[in-house]
Design a protein around this motif. Structure first.
Motif, PDB file in Angstrom:
ATOM      1  N   GLY A 186       0.827  -1.202   0.000  1.00 49.63           N
ATOM      2  CA  GLY A 186       0.000   0.000   0.000  1.00 49.63           C
ATOM      3  C   GLY A 186       0.862   1.254   0.000  1.00 49.63           C
ATOM      4  N   ALA A 187       1.950   1.214   0.765  1.00 50.06           N
ATOM      5  CA  ALA A 187       2.863   2.360   0.810  1.00 50.06           C
ATOM      6  C   ALA A 187       3.545   2.571  -0.541  1.00 50.06           C
ATOM      7  CB  ALA A 187       3.913   2.152   1.898  1.00 50.06           C
ATOM      8  N   VAL A 188       3.978   1.488  -1.184  1.00 48.16           N
ATOM      9  CA  VAL A 188       4.642   1.597  -2.484  1.00 48.16           C
ATOM     10  C   VAL A 188       3.695   2.219  -3.512  1.00 48.16           C
ATOM     11  CG1 VAL A 188       5.569   0.282  -4.430  1.00 48.16           C
ATOM     12  CG2 VAL A 188       6.265  -0.280  -2.105  1.00 48.16           C
ATOM     13  N   VAL A 189       2.444   1.752  -3.534  1.00 45.65           N
ATOM     14  CA  VAL A 189       1.469   2.302  -4.482  1.00 45.65           C
ATOM     15  C   VAL A 189       1.176   3.768  -4.149  1.00 45.65           C
ATOM     16  CG1 VAL A 189      -0.922   2.159  -5.278  1.00 45.65           C
ATOM     17  CG2 VAL A 189       0.440   0.077  -5.051  1.00 45.65           C
ATOM     18  N   GLY A 190       1.097   4.082  -2.861  1.00 45.20           N
ATOM     19  CA  GLY A 190       0.878   5.461  -2.461  1.00 45.20           C
ATOM     20  C   GLY A 190       2.020   6.372  -2.888  1.00 45.20           C
ATOM     21  N   ILE A 191       3.235   5.884  -2.740  1.00 48.95           N
ATOM     22  CA  ILE A 191       4.412   6.640  -3.186  1.00 48.95           C
ATOM     23  C   ILE A 191       4.337   6.880  -4.696  1.00 48.95           C
ATOM     24  CG2 ILE A 191       6.910   6.495  -3.557  1.00 48.95           C
ATOM     25  CD1 ILE A 191       6.983   4.916  -0.848  1.00 48.95           C
ATOM     26  N   ALA A 192       4.007   5.818  -5.435  1.00 52.62           N
ATOM     27  CA  ALA A 192       3.920   5.935  -6.891  1.00 52.62           C
ATOM     28  C   ALA A 192       2.855   6.959  -7.290  1.00 52.62           C
ATOM     29  CB  ALA A 192       3.606   4.577  -7.507  1.00 52.62           C
ATOM     30  N   LEU A 193       1.698   6.915  -6.621  1.00 50.47           N
ATOM     31  CA  LEU A 193       0.622   7.855  -6.942  1.00 50.47           C
ATOM     32  C   LEU A 193       1.049   9.282  -6.628  1.00 50.47           C
ATOM     33  CD1 LEU A 193      -2.275   8.275  -7.880  1.00 50.47           C
ATOM     34  CD2 LEU A 193      -3.022   7.898  -5.525  1.00 50.47           C
ATOM     35  N   GLY A 194       1.770   9.462  -5.523  1.00 54.06           N
ATOM     36  CA  GLY A 194       2.221  10.790  -5.137  1.00 54.06           C
ATOM     37  C   GLY A 194       3.174  11.397  -6.145  1.00 54.06           C
ATOM     38  N   PHE A 195       4.178  10.603  -6.578  1.00 56.61           N
ATOM     39  CA  PHE A 195       5.094  11.225  -7.526  1.00 56.61           C
ATOM     40  C   PHE A 195       4.551  11.267  -8.954  1.00 56.61           C
ATOM     41  CE2 PHE A 195       6.833   7.718  -9.827  1.00 56.61           C
ATOM     42  CZ  PHE A 195       7.412   6.767  -8.990  1.00 56.61           C
ATOM     43  N   MET A 196       3.508  10.469  -9.249  1.00 53.83           N
ATOM     44  CA  MET A 196       2.817  10.620 -10.525  1.00 53.83           C
ATOM     45  C   MET A 196       2.191  12.012 -10.607  1.00 53.83           C
ATOM     46  SD  MET A 196       1.000   6.874 -10.824  1.00 53.83           S
ATOM     47  CE  MET A 196      -0.289   7.434 -11.937  1.00 53.83           C
ATOM     48  N   ARG A 197       1.534  12.413  -9.527  1.00 56.70           N
ATOM     49  CA  ARG A 197       0.904  13.731  -9.502  1.00 56.70           C
ATOM     50  C   ARG A 197       1.955  14.840  -9.604  1.00 56.70           C
ATOM     51  NH1 ARG A 197       0.535  17.158  -5.678  1.00 56.70           N
ATOM     52  NH2 ARG A 197       1.135  15.643  -4.085  1.00 56.70           N
ATOM     53  N   ARG A 198       3.029  14.706  -8.839  1.00 57.07           N
ATOM     54  CA  ARG A 198       4.086  15.719  -8.875  1.00 57.07           C
ATOM     55  C   ARG A 198       4.754  15.781 -10.241  1.00 57.07           C
ATOM     56  NH1 ARG A 198       8.047  14.269  -4.163  1.00 57.07           N
ATOM     57  NH2 ARG A 198       9.171  16.058  -5.053  1.00 57.07           N
ATOM     58  N   TRP A 199       4.873  14.628 -10.888  1.00 54.16           N
ATOM     59  CA  TRP A 199       5.527  14.535 -12.192  1.00 54.16           C
ATOM     60  C   TRP A 199       4.751  15.288 -13.266  1.00 54.16           C
ATOM     61  CZ3 TRP A 199       6.010   9.479 -15.462  1.00 54.16           C
ATOM     62  CH2 TRP A 199       7.074   9.595 -16.365  1.00 54.16           C
ATOM     63  N   THR A 200       3.413  15.197 -13.208  1.00 53.98           N
ATOM     64  CA  THR A 200       2.608  15.911 -14.199  1.00 53.98           C
ATOM     65  C   THR A 200       2.733  17.418 -14.023  1.00 53.98           C
ATOM     66  OG1 THR A 200       0.607  15.874 -12.817  1.00 53.98           O
ATOM     67  CG2 THR A 200       0.945  14.025 -14.341  1.00 53.98           C
ATOM     68  N   GLU A 201       2.961  17.859 -12.789  1.00 52.85           N
ATOM     69  CA  GLU A 201       3.098  19.283 -12.508  1.00 52.85           C
ATOM     70  C   GLU A 201       4.507  19.790 -12.801  1.00 52.85           C
ATOM     71  OE1 GLU A 201       2.028  19.372  -8.436  1.00 52.85           O
ATOM     72  OE2 GLU A 201      -0.122  19.079  -8.790  1.00 52.85           O
ATOM     73  N   ASN A 202       5.481  18.903 -12.712  1.00 51.55           N
ATOM     74  CA  ASN A 202       6.881  19.278 -12.923  1.00 51.55           C
ATOM     75  C   ASN A 202       7.532  18.280 -13.870  1.00 51.55           C
ATOM     76  OD1 ASN A 202       9.527  20.105 -12.826  1.00 51.55           O
ATOM     77  ND2 ASN A 202       9.864  19.509 -10.685  1.00 51.55           N
ATOM     78  N   PRO A 203       7.500  18.536 -15.173  1.00 50.10           N
ATOM     79  CA  PRO A 203       8.048  17.593 -16.159  1.00 50.10           C
ATOM     80  C   PRO A 203       9.525  17.279 -15.955  1.00 50.10           C
ATOM     81  CG  PRO A 203       6.727  19.273 -17.228  1.00 50.10           C
ATOM     82  CD  PRO A 203       6.905  19.713 -15.811  1.00 50.10           C
ATOM     83  N   ASP A 204      10.252  18.177 -15.299  1.00 46.20           N
ATOM     84  CA  ASP A 204      11.686  17.974 -15.111  1.00 46.20           C
ATOM     85  C   ASP A 204      12.013  17.168 -13.858  1.00 46.20           C
ATOM     86  OD1 ASP A 204      12.311  19.477 -17.402  1.00 46.20           O
ATOM     87  OD2 ASP A 204      12.199  21.351 -16.272  1.00 46.20           O
TER      88      ASP A 204
END
Length: 214
Positions: free
Chosen positions: A176-194
């Motif tokens: 659950g933590a791994v999936v949560g981490i992935a979801l968190g940086f997915m959101r950040r990634w869309t906001e910051n392409p770099d």
């Protein structure tokens, strides 16, 4: 998950085992490349014409393949955005890690191997897909279903590596933590392409590892 190999009667030789693992990974990588090529055409059309207004037949025509080929890789239209064949490569690499490696070490090594095999174009496609699945209301339900499926798949592999049951509470918390981490940086990634997702994931795994016993 990756392709599964049935064992022949008797114990296979070390050479046979060594040959089978790279073949499995190569097969998964080839599938990922083909799927990504179709997805690139799909994303171009979805972004230009709108997701709802673009039929699967238009994607097939743009990719110069038959609609049946698209459906072979992507059973539903939602899968053209949600599905990621590189996940299959990741699970294959995870299963191939040395048995004496911890779960976090194995996951980290698999993640680095897969990300190292991805081109800048592959990474950008992932970011575009992520942005659409987070922004398109009709895709959010499918995205959640996919995340839950990934969580179960990770739990099964962690259970095999750790010798525990897939319903072990610690495994459930970890996955659950791994999936949560992935979801968190997915959101950040869309906001910051770099954003470089690799050190972000590494740091998160380090924090998780500090509290794990397997």
């Amino acid at each position: 998950m990756g392709d599964q190999h049935s064992a022949a009667a008797g114990k296979p030789s070390g050479a046979a085992t060594a040959r089978s693992k790279p073949a499995t990974g190569l097969r998964e990588l080839k599938k990922a490349r083909t799927a990504a090529a179709i997805q690139r055409h799909a994303m171009t059309l979805f972004e230009s014409n709108g997701y709802d207004a673009t039929p699967v037949e238009a994607v097939a025509a743009a990719a110069e393949v038959a609609p049946s080929t698209v459906y072979r890789y992507f059973p539903t239209k939602e899968d053209l955005v949600i599905s990621d064949e590189f996940d299959n490569v990741l699970f294959t690499k995870f299963a191939e890690q040395p048995a004496d490696s911890t779960v976090v070490e194995s996951l980290r090594a698999a993640f680095h191997e897969v990300s190292g095999s991805m081109s800048a174009e592959d990474m950008e496609l992932g970011r575009r897909r992520t942005r659409l699945m987070l922004e398109e209301p009709g895709l959010r339900g499918a995205a959640l279903t996919n995340l839950l499926t990934l969580e179960r798949a990770i739990a099964e592999q962690v259970a095999q590596r750790s010798g525990r049951g897939a319903d072990d509470p610690e495994i459930a918390w970890f996955t659950g933590a791994v999936v949560g981490i992935a979801l968190g940086f997915m959101r950040r990634w869309t906001e910051n392409p770099d954003l470089d997702v690799i050190p972000v994931f590494d740091h998160a795994l380090d924090r998780l590892a500090a509290g794990l016993s397997f």
